[in-house]
Write a protein that holds these residues in place. Structure first.
Motif, PDB file in Angstrom:
ATOM      1  N   ARG A 549       2.744  -1.149   6.415  1.00 16.10           N
ATOM      2  CA  ARG A 549       1.280  -1.055   6.363  1.00 16.10           C
ATOM      3  C   ARG A 549       0.710  -2.460   6.210  1.00 16.10           C
ATOM      4  O   ARG A 549       0.903  -3.120   5.190  1.00 16.10           O
ATOM      5  CB  ARG A 549       0.842  -0.158   5.220  1.00 16.10           C
ATOM      6  N   ILE A 550       0.006  -2.903   7.224  1.00 15.19           N
ATOM      7  CA  ILE A 550      -0.615  -4.231   7.237  1.00 15.19           C
ATOM      8  C   ILE A 550      -2.069  -4.093   6.806  1.00 15.19           C
ATOM      9  O   ILE A 550      -2.794  -3.214   7.284  1.00 15.19           O
ATOM     10  CB  ILE A 550      -0.544  -4.873   8.636  1.00 15.19           C
ATOM     11  N   GLY A 551      -2.500  -4.979   5.933  1.00 12.86           N
ATOM     12  CA  GLY A 551      -3.887  -4.965   5.497  1.00 12.86           C
ATOM     13  C   GLY A 551      -4.594  -6.274   5.790  1.00 12.86           C
ATOM     14  O   GLY A 551      -4.068  -7.356   5.500  1.00 12.86           O
ATOM     15  N   VAL A 552      -5.760  -6.188   6.393  1.00 11.10           N
ATOM     16  CA  VAL A 552      -6.658  -7.335   6.565  1.00 11.10           C
ATOM     17  C   VAL A 552      -7.893  -7.046   5.728  1.00 11.10           C
ATOM     18  O   VAL A 552      -8.550  -6.009   5.904  1.00 11.10           O
ATOM     19  CB  VAL A 552      -7.035  -7.555   8.040  1.00 11.10           C
ATOM     20  N   HIS A 553      -8.211  -7.953   4.844  1.00 11.54           N
ATOM     21  CA  HIS A 553      -9.285  -7.752   3.871  1.00 11.54           C
ATOM     22  C   HIS A 553     -10.315  -8.863   4.051  1.00 11.54           C
ATOM     23  O   HIS A 553      -9.992 -10.043   3.898  1.00 11.54           O
ATOM     24  CB  HIS A 553      -8.714  -7.748   2.459  1.00 11.54           C
ATOM     25  N   ILE A 554     -11.544  -8.477   4.376  1.00 11.30           N
ATOM     26  CA  ILE A 554     -12.598  -9.428   4.729  1.00 11.30           C
ATOM     27  C   ILE A 554     -13.714  -9.359   3.696  1.00 11.30           C
ATOM     28  O   ILE A 554     -14.130  -8.263   3.287  1.00 11.30           O
ATOM     29  CB  ILE A 554     -13.165  -9.120   6.129  1.00 11.30           C
ATOM     30  N   ALA A 555     -14.184 -10.516   3.276  1.00 11.47           N
ATOM     31  CA  ALA A 555     -15.260 -10.590   2.291  1.00 11.47           C
ATOM     32  C   ALA A 555     -16.452  -9.748   2.731  1.00 11.47           C
ATOM     33  O   ALA A 555     -16.916  -9.860   3.873  1.00 11.47           O
ATOM     34  CB  ALA A 555     -15.681 -12.041   2.083  1.00 11.47           C
ATOM     35  N   ASP A 556     -16.956  -8.924   1.824  1.00  7.10           N
ATOM     36  CA  ASP A 556     -18.071  -8.020   2.141  1.00  7.10           C
ATOM     37  C   ASP A 556     -19.390  -8.736   1.881  1.00  7.10           C
ATOM     38  O   ASP A 556     -20.089  -8.467   0.902  1.00  7.10           O
ATOM     39  CB  ASP A 556     -17.953  -6.748   1.310  1.00  7.10           C
ATOM     40  N   ASP A 604     -11.898 -10.353  -9.136  1.00  3.66           N
ATOM     41  CA  ASP A 604     -12.185  -9.163  -8.340  1.00  3.66           C
ATOM     42  C   ASP A 604     -13.256  -9.488  -7.308  1.00  3.66           C
ATOM     43  O   ASP A 604     -14.263 -10.121  -7.619  1.00  3.66           O
ATOM     44  CB  ASP A 604     -12.674  -8.026  -9.242  1.00  3.66           C
ATOM     45  N   ARG A 605     -13.028  -9.018  -6.084  1.00  2.00           N
ATOM     46  CA  ARG A 605     -13.970  -9.275  -5.001  1.00  2.00           C
ATOM     47  C   ARG A 605     -14.152  -8.019  -4.149  1.00  2.00           C
ATOM     48  O   ARG A 605     -13.225  -7.212  -3.982  1.00  2.00           O
ATOM     49  CB  ARG A 605     -13.487 -10.432  -4.113  1.00  2.00           C
ATOM     50  N   LEU A 606     -15.381  -7.896  -3.595  1.00  2.00           N
ATOM     51  CA  LEU A 606     -15.717  -6.784  -2.704  1.00  2.00           C
ATOM     52  C   LEU A 606     -15.307  -7.139  -1.281  1.00  2.00           C
ATOM     53  O   LEU A 606     -15.590  -8.240  -0.805  1.00  2.00           O
ATOM     54  CB  LEU A 606     -17.213  -6.495  -2.754  1.00  2.00           C
ATOM     55  N   THR A 607     -14.664  -6.203  -0.606  1.00  2.00           N
ATOM     56  CA  THR A 607     -14.163  -6.479   0.743  1.00  2.00           C
ATOM     57  C   THR A 607     -14.328  -5.265   1.647  1.00  2.00           C
ATOM     58  O   THR A 607     -14.508  -4.136   1.195  1.00  2.00           O
ATOM     59  CB  THR A 607     -12.669  -6.856   0.708  1.00  2.00           C
ATOM     60  N   PHE A 608     -14.291  -5.538   2.943  1.00  2.00           N
ATOM     61  CA  PHE A 608     -14.050  -4.537   3.977  1.00  2.00           C
ATOM     62  C   PHE A 608     -12.580  -4.663   4.347  1.00  2.00           C
ATOM     63  O   PHE A 608     -12.110  -5.768   4.647  1.00  2.00           O
ATOM     64  CB  PHE A 608     -14.905  -4.808   5.211  1.00  2.00           C
ATOM     65  N   SER A 609     -11.860  -3.566   4.350  1.00  2.00           N
ATOM     66  CA  SER A 609     -10.431  -3.597   4.656  1.00  2.00           C
ATOM     67  C   SER A 609     -10.110  -2.701   5.831  1.00  2.00           C
ATOM     68  O   SER A 609     -10.731  -1.638   6.020  1.00  2.00           O
ATOM     69  CB  SER A 609      -9.605  -3.151   3.438  1.00  2.00           C
ATOM     70  N   VAL A 625     -10.136   2.492   7.750  1.00  2.00           N
ATOM     71  CA  VAL A 625     -11.189   1.478   7.639  1.00  2.00           C
ATOM     72  C   VAL A 625     -12.091   1.866   6.482  1.00  2.00           C
ATOM     73  O   VAL A 625     -12.521   3.031   6.392  1.00  2.00           O
ATOM     74  CB  VAL A 625     -12.016   1.375   8.936  1.00  2.00           C
ATOM     75  N   GLY A 626     -12.370   0.940   5.605  1.00  2.00           N
ATOM     76  CA  GLY A 626     -13.255   1.272   4.494  1.00  2.00           C
ATOM     77  C   GLY A 626     -13.566   0.089   3.616  1.00  2.00           C
ATOM     78  O   GLY A 626     -13.041  -1.021   3.784  1.00  2.00           O
ATOM     79  N   ARG A 627     -14.445   0.340   2.643  1.00  2.00           N
ATOM     80  CA  ARG A 627     -14.838  -0.674   1.678  1.00  2.00           C
ATOM     81  C   ARG A 627     -13.890  -0.619   0.485  1.00  2.00           C
ATOM     82  O   ARG A 627     -13.533   0.467   0.008  1.00  2.00           O
ATOM     83  CB  ARG A 627     -16.285  -0.464   1.240  1.00  2.00           C
ATOM     84  N   THR A 628     -13.503  -1.799   0.008  1.00  2.00           N
ATOM     85  CA  THR A 628     -12.465  -1.889  -1.015  1.00  2.00           C
ATOM     86  C   THR A 628     -12.830  -2.917  -2.080  1.00  2.00           C
ATOM     87  O   THR A 628     -13.799  -3.682  -1.931  1.00  2.00           O
ATOM     88  CB  THR A 628     -11.118  -2.292  -0.388  1.00  2.00           C
ATOM     89  N   VAL A 629     -12.005  -2.928  -3.136  1.00  2.00           N
ATOM     90  CA  VAL A 629     -12.044  -3.974  -4.150  1.00  2.00           C
ATOM     91  C   VAL A 629     -10.645  -4.571  -4.222  1.00  2.00           C
ATOM     92  O   VAL A 629      -9.653  -3.834  -4.352  1.00  2.00           O
ATOM     93  CB  VAL A 629     -12.447  -3.413  -5.528  1.00  2.00           C
ATOM     94  N   ILE A 630     -10.546  -5.903  -4.125  1.00  2.00           N
ATOM     95  CA  ILE A 630      -9.244  -6.560  -4.152  1.00  2.00           C
ATOM     96  C   ILE A 630      -9.239  -7.651  -5.210  1.00  2.00           C
ATOM     97  O   ILE A 630     -10.289  -8.030  -5.754  1.00  2.00           O
ATOM     98  CB  ILE A 630      -8.879  -7.179  -2.778  1.00  2.00           C
TER      99      ILE A 630
END
Length: 1121
Positions: A549-556, A604-609, A625-630
């Motif tokens: 499972r590959i994850g790309v996490h982009i700053a929201d 902690d940061r808000l992201t789109f993943s 696809v969804g909004r996440t916290v990383i």
């Protein structure tokens, strides 16, 4: 009687000798007037004589009895203007593409004009020596140069006839577009020859040539114009048709519009911003693909034709928003399409001809008109005042004359005409210095705005708006570059800052509840070591059965930048962050881009993943696809990741002190990070191989990196290439952008912000194929994939000649067109949304919201799709609670399987509409304007970066005075050669025609040039070489005696240094990073072939009263010097 001299009948009166003398004096004044009129009128509208002396010895006369609209007059101006050519060695493109063969009888696009007259260039081009420069003052300069003429006749002689045709009315423009009688196009000017411009018509493969200032009709670079295509009988010969090889010599003058963008003083190609290479310059920022998958080749998006509303002043009017524009009615769209098809068919019937046309209206003024940078030419004004000083003292009305005094402004960008500036409108600081006779005003870099350009004026009138400082200094140059590209440099307003939360800030509890919490994953960022705006992070998990499972996490960023707020408006205006070598102008406040939104480690940061489940073959099994916290565990540089890939950093030394690794946060160990990097690298290799098997194209090249010491002083430049760690990040950013594009285009087919890259220019692609065939290389360019495979085979064949492969790669980039943002609703019927370079049907930008506004728009659209899913589930009474590990039927809009029935149902449409309204998804018309603005700003950002890189290269060469190196000959002809300097990865030209003491012999049959020097006789110097350039402008010629003495001295120094140090390394240490050692000069006679390696000398030129340039000369040795 001498050929070409104007004949004036003299009335013979043997009785009255005084009358004969009077007639002769009158004739002399008449001749003088006609000569001046040649410098103040472009075409002979009313049948007056236009005369221009060539080389001070011959003159030709042109007469016309028709008006501007007469076909013969248009043809006359077209052919005559094509004879005007630039001959300065510095008149070159900063990073233009190589053309491999040159054979030049004149201007290539022009007709054969061996015996045609040369019209003086009143708009800032090249003047024959005998033709006077454009005037300082329209009336006063006439008076100064025609003192024997009755003043009452001077003004009448100058300005009564129209030089340009009147522009069409708004109604006529709309009607012509609706009927398909004329076409809207973007006006692009040849940086090497401003009298040649090109217009690209959507749907027409070949650009339309607009030749001569009369045909250009006051249009300037970047204008959207209405053009009328000429009859086929007036079309010119197409470039590059000699012997089925590469283009002719003047095809190096950027034959197509998409190679002529730029803001460099002598023809630099403009390229795009960020990590993309817009115009396929010699030096890509990160090769063909950037870290988020964007391609080289960026410019404004073409939209359906929009016409400004009635009452709009095409030249001097305001620029209304697109929403105010008038659209062509649907019933007449077919007429427009049919006219495009007819024109395309006609071009196909005459492949050897270049279609030509003329500008009949300016639909939309270029923003470049408001910020042209240049230098004032005040010496003419001083000469005028000095010569007229006595008359001014006697003339009580001297104030009236001073009111119409002009100075000439020469833009640093050669694509723009010279301008006239009223002295009385100059800034007070400049006027004061002029009153004091301060000639150093010419060294001041200024900015001007075009105010007016009437039908009877050969040059536009402008006013100076800014004074930056001395042109030879770095800071004024950088400020001018930013101003010229309309970069917003001001601080963010208090209203914008107030949209952000105060610090310290923590993720709100409601966001922790509504988002997916993945803070337990090993997530990290990989960026350049100096990066502060971290907007993407990666993760990998090993699942069962070989699934990962590959994850790309982009700053929201869209969480903080809400629609229609002051911060949103500011971000949209800026559109992109601007990166320079030692400075960054952010799109968002640093509080957001470097703190609240940046994926800094340990917080902690808000992201789109986006999470993908992939099998061993790289196939996607499922996605989420969804909004996440990383919470990122560490900030890695590309160098760190590369060392892990190469095995330099492993488990055995990762915990050692002083290993240079960054701080690790949380409960993770370096074994977790190292294992993740290696696993991601293996998956990235699989995805990359799969992508190229599917037809992707990659054009990879080296790029220069400037080196600064600890004090921030520039001291060197080196070439670097991308490494595996760059490609690792790139593959997953590409995949994320593709996924985002797929989701938003399905959910919102009319209002998705996407990115397209059209197929290359087929004519240029054929030229490239011909070049490869000529040099024994097989090339299949039928598809992007076949082109890529052919280049890989060529790389293997040329593994011992990397420079030639770099040349080949950059030649392959020439046919490529520009990628651009667009609104999906603008291209519905039979539209091709595909991305040629990536070989994917749909693409967008999602991965850099802290520095690109389009990514924020895409984030909002994704958020609306997610919201619509929840609303639809409520409508269907299905629980919205979902688990990423389970198959959930509720992911109808964002899941791997798209539920079209749900989207088209009443509940689905209502859910999508409500979600779009809530998250501020723009409608089609607004989004089209956003896309166009983002294209413009992206290009401006790239212009800034290229101009700053060029400036720092100039500074580096100025410090070194002379850099000796080798160059490869890309193009060759009787006038100039085009060379590629691998050490700096730039292309330059060396002009060798009309050089005193230098003789060139061009052998057409073998495409060979032989250069030799000779000592001209004294009488020849006085008579035949008055217009010739000195040899020193073309070649750095050293004496063999001096060379031997220098080598002996150098050898003794090196031996002494080696003896002191005790080993051979000391010899290398005493050399500068960019060294002049080891370059042997050429000797005369000097024989040059295509692709020859020749010694050259580089040096910095200009900077004081003209733009900074990198000059190149031959490096030669001769006993005659």
């Amino acid at each position: 009687m001498m050929k070409g001299v104007v004949e004036h009948p003299v009335v013979e009166d043997v009785v009255d000798k005084e009358k004969k003398k009077k007639n002769r004096r009158s004739n002399r004044r008449s001749n003088r007037n006609s000569s001046v009129s040649a410098s103040t009128s472009v075409n002979d509208v009313n049948g007056e004589t236009i005369q221009c002396l060539k080389n001070g010895s011959k003159s030709k006369n042109i007469t016309s009895s028709g008006s501007y609209s007469a076909v013969r007059q248009q043809d006359l101006e077209l052919r005559a203007s094509d004879e005007i050519e630039l001959t300065s060695a510095s008149n070159v493109s900063f990073s233009s593409m190589p053309t491999m063969h040159i054979n030049e009888p004149g201007s290539v696009e022009a007709r054969n004009m061996q015996n045609q007259p040369v019209l003086p260039d009143l708009a800032g081009g090249v003047f024959p020596e005998s033709c006077p420069e454009p005037v300082v003052s329209y009336s006063s300069y006439w008076a100064y140069t025609n003192k024997d003429v009755d003043p009452s006749q001077q003004n009448e002689g100058y300005g009564q006839s129209k030089i340009f045709a009147a522009h069409w009315s708004v109604e006529a423009v709309i009607e012509a577009l609706a009927r398909g009688d004329a076409f809207k196009a973007l006006f692009r000017v040849n940086a090497h020859n401003r009298l040649e411009a090109y217009c690209k018509i959507d749907g027409v493969q070949t650009d339309i040539l607009i030749s001569g200032i009369a045909a250009q009709n006051r249009a300037v670079e970047g204008d959207f114009v209405l053009i009328k295509v000429d009859p086929v009988s007036m079309w010119t010969k197409m470039k590059g048709l000699a012997n089925n090889s590469a283009p002719l010599e003047d095809s190096n003058l950027l034959p197509e519009a998409n190679e002529m963008n730029g803001d460099s003083c002598k023809g630099k190609n403009i390229v795009d911003a960020g990590n993309e290479n817009v115009y396929f310059k010699m030096l890509p920022e990160r090769g063909f693909h950037c870290d988020d998958g964007s391609l080289l080749g960026e410019t404004s998006t073409s939209h359906p034709v929009r016409i400004e509303p009635a009452g709009y002043n095409f030249i001097n009017g305001h620029h209304p928003s697109t929403s105010d524009s008038t659209h062509i009615g649907p019933s007449r769209v077919n007429e427009v399409l049919n006219s495009v098809e007819r024109l395309s068919s006609m071009i196909g019937l005459y492949p050897s001809k270049r279609p030509t046309g003329r500008v009949v209206a300016i639909i939309e003024r270029s923003s470049r008109r408001d910020g042209l940078v240049g230098f004032l030419n005040v010496n003419q004004l001083f000469n005028y005042r000095g010569g007229y000083k006595k008359d001014l003292r006697k003339n009580k009305g001297s104030l009236l004359i001073s009111e119409c005094e002009y100075v000439q402004l020469t833009p640093t960008d050669p694509k723009f005409t010279k301008m006239m500036v009223l002295v009385k409108d100059l800034p007070d600081c400049i006027k004061k210095r002029l009153e004091e006779g301060d000639s150093t005003v010419e060294t001041e870099l200024v900015a001007a705005r075009i105010d007016d350009w009437g039908e009877g004026s050969p040059l536009p009138q402008a006013h100076v708006s800014h004074v930056f400082g001395r042109g030879g200094e770095v800071e004024p140059q950088i400020n001018a570059i930013l101003f010229e590209n309309a970069i917003r440099c001001s601080e963010f307003s208090p209203e914008s800052i107030s949209c952000l939360p105060h610090i310290p800030w923590e993720v709100p509890s409601e966001e922790l509840f509504s988002r997916k919490d993945i803070r337990n994953l090993c997530i990290f960022t990989i960026d350049p070591p100096t990066a502060t705006d971290l907007d993407d992070a990666l993760s990998i998990e090993r699942l069962s059965d070989g699934i990962c499972r590959i994850g790309v996490h982009i700053a929201d960023a869209s969480y903080f930048v809400l629609p229609d707020t002051a911060l949103d408006i500011e971000a949209q205006i800026r559109s992109t962050s601007v990166y320079m070598l030692k400075r960054k102008i952010p799109m968002l406040p640093m509080l957001l881009s470097e703190n609240l939104g940046s994926l800094n480690p340990g917080v902690d940061r808000l992201t789109f993943s986006i999470l993908w489940d992939l099998n061993a073959a790289g196939d996607i099994i499922d996605r989420w696809v969804g909004r996440t916290v990383i919470r990122s565990c560490c900030k890695l540089s590309y160098e760190h990741a590369q060392d892990i890939i190469d095995g330099k950093i492993g488990l055995e030394n990762s915990n050692a002190s002083g290993n240079g690794l960054p701080q690790l946060h949380g409960h993770f160990k370096w074994s977790d990070v190292i294992g993740s990097i290696k696993s991601l690298y293996e998956v990235a290799k699989t995805l990359k191989d799969k992508r190229f098997c599917d037809g992707a194209l990659q054009l990879e090249s080296s790029k220069p990196v400037f080196l600064f010491d600890e004090n921030g002083t520039l001291y060197d430049s080196v070439l670097t290439e991308r490494k595996d760690s760059n490609f690792l990040v790139e593959e997953f950013m590409l995949l994320a952008n593709r996924t985002a594009a797929e989701v938003i285009s399905r959910a919102f087919p009319d209002s998705a912000l996407l990115r397209m890259h059209p197929a290359p220019n087929m004519r240029k692609l054929k030229e490239f194929e011909g070049f490869c065939y000529k040099h024994g290389l097989e090339l299949d360019a039928s598809t992007s994939g076949q082109l890529h495979q052919s280049l890989q085979l060529a790389r293997e064949r040329l593994k011992d000649d990397s420079v030639l492969f770099d040349i080949l790669t950059n030649y392959a980039s020439k046919p490529m067109q520009l990628a651009s943002y667009f609104c999906s609703g603008d291209f519905k019927e039979n539209a091709d949304w595909s991305h040629y370079g990536l070989a994917v049907p749909i693409y967008t930008h999602f991965t850099s919201p802290l520095r690109r506004y389009p990514d924020i728009v895409v984030h909002r659209t994704l958020a609306a799709a997610l919201e619509a899913e929840e609303l639809y589930l409520k409508y269907r009474r299905i629980s919205p609670k979902e688990n990423c590990d389970e198959e959930v039927t509720g992911r109808c809009f964002t899941g791997f399987y798209y539920d079209r029935d749900a989207a088209e149902s009443l509940e689905g449409r209502e859910a999508l509409s409500a979600a779009a309204l809530k998250h501020g998804v723009p409608d089609m018309n607004i989004l089209a304007d956003v896309a166009a603005h983002c294209n413009d700003r992206r290009l401006a950002c790239r212009n800034v970066k290229d101009a700053c890189d060029k400036l720092y290269m100039w500074v580096l060469l100025k410090k070194k005075e002379v850099l000796l190196t080798e160059a490869r000959v890309l193009g060759l002809g009787p006038r100039f050669m085009s060379v590629y300097i691998h050490k700096l990865a730039i292309e330059r030209r060396i002009y060798y025609d009309e050089v005193e003491g230098l003789m060139g012999e061009w052998l057409e049959a073998t495409s060979t040039l032989v250069l030799n020097i000779f000592a001209p006789k004294r009488s020849s110097r006085r008579v035949g070489y008055s217009n010739y350039r000195p040899l020193e402008d073309v070649a750095l010629v050293v004496s063999p005696y001096d060379l031997k003495e220098e080598q002996d001295t150098r050898g003794s120094v090196n031996k002494s240094s080696a003896a002191d140090a005790g080993d051979a390394d000391a010899i290398r240490q005493c050399l500068e990073p960019i060294s002049n050692y080891g370059i042997n000069p050429g000797v005369f006679p000097f024989t040059v072939h295509l692709l020859s390696t020749i010694p050259v000398a580089l040096n910095a030129v200009g900077g004081t009263d003209r733009p900074p340039e990198i000059g190149v000369r031959l490096y030669m040795s001769s006993y005659l010097r």
